[in-house]
Design an enzyme around this catalytic site. Sequence first.
Site, mmCIF file in Angstrom:
data_model
loop_
_atom_site.group_PDB
_atom_site.id
_atom_site.type_symbol
_atom_site.label_atom_id
_atom_site.label_comp_id
_atom_site.label_asym_id
_atom_site.label_seq_id
_atom_site.Cartn_x
_atom_site.Cartn_y
_atom_site.Cartn_z
ATOM 1 N N ASP A 96 0.826 -1.205 0.000
ATOM 2 C CA ASP A 96 0.000 0.000 0.000
ATOM 3 C C ASP A 96 0.869 1.268 0.000
ATOM 4 O OD1 ASP A 96 -2.020 -1.836 0.328
ATOM 5 O OD2 ASP A 96 -2.738 -1.038 2.242
ATOM 6 N N HIS A 137 3.724 -2.182 3.188
ATOM 7 C CA HIS A 137 3.743 -0.811 2.661
ATOM 8 C C HIS A 137 5.080 -0.525 1.981
ATOM 9 C CE1 HIS A 137 0.567 -0.843 5.645
ATOM 10 N NE2 HIS A 137 0.051 0.217 5.056
HETATM 11 ZN ZN LIG Z 1 -2.679 3.265 3.045
#
Ligand SMILES: [Zn+2]
Length: 239
Positions: A38, A199
């Site tokens: 992400d 992430h």
């Molecule tokens: Zn996010």
Amino acid sequence: MIATAGVAAYGAAYPRSQIFGPTICRTNSPKKLALTFDDGPNPAITPNLLDLMGRYEAKATFFLIGRFVRECPDLVKETVARGHSLGNHTYTHPNLAWLAPARIAEELCVCQETIADVVGTAPKWFRPPYGFRNPWVVPAAAALDCQTVMWTLIPGDWREKPAEWLIERMNPIAVHARKKLPPGTGYGGGLLGDILCLHDGGHRGLNADRTRTLAALEHWLPRWRDLGLEFVTMDEAVR
Ligand SMILES: [Zn+2]
């Protein structure tokens, strides 16, 4: 009142809650591990991540922030060229649970159009920022022909902890892979695989430091491979 607020908070935040609409939370086989990233694209990390994934012939799904796509279009094109899938992670990464339906639709639409402008096709996957939903979020994604994807494991790689801490937090993937559970028992019924949420970027701005995420993957990718896991995109995860 309190019970209703409690249910709403659970539905907004709990990753496998289905009360605000259907979401994908697992892959369809215990052999399939869906790696998802992400908050990119991130010029400081994503190129190294693509190289690392390439060494293990691992494919992943990248949930992109539209305003970063606008700034780094070539990196997004490169991600697709290497065989990865893209997902919509909104244009500016707001907490959608607090927004009105029209603003939610706008956040998703603008991100969708930005990605389509860059790579020629619109994503089929959506993940809400922070995992927060309300009754309008999943339908807004569905209106764009996107399925909403959550996760089985979110180890917290944005936290300022040593790589060793993150490596330990990712251990459940290997634990699940080693277990040969009979159908209908234990984790995921013993028949379903993990979706891991990591992430490669940071939603506050480009160039977030995610070197610990890279280090943890350097540790785990060969071990997961030796346990027989396949690294799949969301397309392959549900096929
Ligand atoms: Zn996010």
